[in-house]
Write a protein that holds these residues in place. Structure first.
Motif, short mmCIF file in Angstrom:
data_model
loop_
_atom_site.label_atom_id
_atom_site.label_comp_id
_atom_site.label_asym_id
_atom_site.label_seq_id
_atom_site.Cartn_x
_atom_site.Cartn_y
_atom_site.Cartn_z
N UNK A 25 1.06 -0.69 0.07
CA UNK A 25 0.27 -0.34 0.00
C UNK A 25 0.85 0.71 -0.41
N UNK A 26 1.86 1.36 0.87
CA UNK A 26 2.65 2.45 0.62
C UNK A 26 3.70 2.75 -0.63
N UNK A 27 4.06 1.29 -0.91
CA UNK A 27 4.30 1.52 -2.86
C UNK A 27 3.78 2.26 -3.81
N UNK A 28 2.22 1.76 -3.40
CA UNK A 28 1.56 1.43 -4.48
C UNK A 28 1.33 3.47 -4.49
N UNK A 29 1.20 4.14 -3.52
CA UNK A 29 0.67 5.32 -3.46
C UNK A 29 2.49 5.83 -4.62
N UNK A 30 3.24 5.52 -4.31
CA UNK A 30 4.64 6.14 -4.83
C UNK A 30 4.62 5.61 -6.79
N UNK A 31 4.86 4.48 -6.27
CA UNK A 31 4.99 3.83 -7.86
C UNK A 31 4.26 3.56 -8.24
N UNK A 32 2.55 3.19 -7.98
CA UNK A 32 1.63 2.68 -8.71
C UNK A 32 1.88 0.99 -8.25
N UNK A 33 1.06 0.22 -9.56
CA UNK A 33 0.94 -1.17 -9.23
C UNK A 33 2.23 -1.57 -9.53
N UNK B 154 12.11 -3.60 -9.98
CA UNK B 154 11.95 -2.19 -9.52
C UNK B 154 11.24 -1.25 -10.91
N UNK B 155 10.65 -0.70 -10.03
CA UNK B 155 9.89 0.33 -11.26
C UNK B 155 10.93 0.86 -12.62
N UNK B 156 10.37 -0.06 -14.15
CA UNK B 156 10.49 -0.35 -15.35
C UNK B 156 11.62 -0.88 -16.03
N UNK C 58 -10.96 -1.48 -11.61
CA UNK C 58 -9.53 -0.27 -12.97
C UNK C 58 -8.39 -0.24 -12.35
N UNK C 59 -7.88 -0.36 -11.47
CA UNK C 59 -6.58 -0.21 -10.56
C UNK C 59 -6.56 -1.59 -9.81
N UNK C 60 -5.65 -2.60 -10.11
CA UNK C 60 -5.07 -3.02 -9.64
C UNK C 60 -4.04 -2.89 -8.94
N UNK C 61 -3.79 -3.38 -7.94
CA UNK C 61 -2.87 -3.52 -7.20
C UNK C 61 -0.93 -4.04 -7.33
N UNK C 62 -1.49 -5.00 -7.63
CA UNK C 62 -0.31 -5.71 -7.76
C UNK C 62 -0.54 -7.16 -8.97
N UNK C 63 0.06 -6.89 -10.54
CA UNK C 63 0.52 -7.31 -11.34
C UNK C 63 1.42 -8.80 -11.34
N UNK C 64 1.17 -10.57 -10.51
CA UNK C 64 2.72 -10.95 -10.87
C UNK C 64 1.86 -12.36 -12.38
N UNK C 65 3.17 -12.30 -12.52
CA UNK C 65 3.03 -13.07 -14.08
C UNK C 65 4.74 -14.24 -13.31
#
Length: 203
Positions: free
Chosen positions: A40-48, A84-86, A142-149
């Protein structure tokens, strides 16, 4: 028999692999609740969050077994972690496999056998800051919090795998996973279905 549309995967005996031990790698989160709070904390700054995990398959007595990490003698998970993002999926998964399973001292100084990341087996979605994940995005989200592949990673015929000493690496047979969400959860128990489209070649 394999058909033209059926992918193949070569499996090697569990006895071909050597298992070593390396320094413990404590979990970043001491509990599920702590993990969800960090999400939840990371979602606020980094998104999903995007997580990648590896399915490593060997065989014993001619039956496929999936290599899983066991933590605290109760919790099972596939090797992998969040990106990590990106960060690229494949390169990120290789880096996390090296962290969890490469021999000590490997990396920049000691070359490791490259991980062969193969087919994407599944995508799971966490709609909210809760434990539940689904193999689809629920209609009202509309905004899932995590995608696991989850990727199939093809192992070479021999390899040294070093496991952090606070974990175990277990080979779990598909017949144990099948229809056993009560013990392994819906994601791991689904692996028997996900791997059924492969024609396995037992070396």
């Amino acid at each position: 028999m394999a058909t033209a549309q059926q992918p193949t995967a070569t499996l090697h005996p569990l006895s071909n692999y050597t298992f070593g031990v390396k320094d413990a790698q404590p979990e970043e989160d001491p509990s599920v609740a702590a993990r969800l709070m960090r999400l939840q904390s990371e979602y606020a700054t980094q998104g999903m969050r995007i997580t990648v995990e590896a399915v490593l398959v060997v065989h014993e007595h001619g039956h496929p077994h999936v290599l899983m990490l066991q933590i605290a003698n109760t919790f099972f998970k596939l090797p992998g972690d969040s990106l990590k993002p990106g960060e690229d999926d494949v390169e990120g998964l290789k880096a996390r496999l090296n962290k969890k399973l490469a021999p000590p001292g490997s990396g920049a100084d000691v070359p490791t056998v490259d991980w062969e990341v193969g087919e994407l087996l599944a995508v799971w979605w966490r709609p909210n800051f809760e434990t539940f994940m689904y193999p689809y995005i629920p209609a009202h989200i509309t905004k899932p919090k995590e995608m696991k592949k989850v990727y199939l990673v093809h192992l070479p015929d021999k390899k040294l795998l070093s496991v952090p000493k606070n974990m175990k690496l277990l080979a779990v047979p598909l017949f144990e996973l099948y229809d056993n969400a009560a013990r392994y959860g819906p994601q791991l128990s689904a692996l028997a279905h996900l791997l059924s489209r492969f024609h396995f070649i037992y070396e």
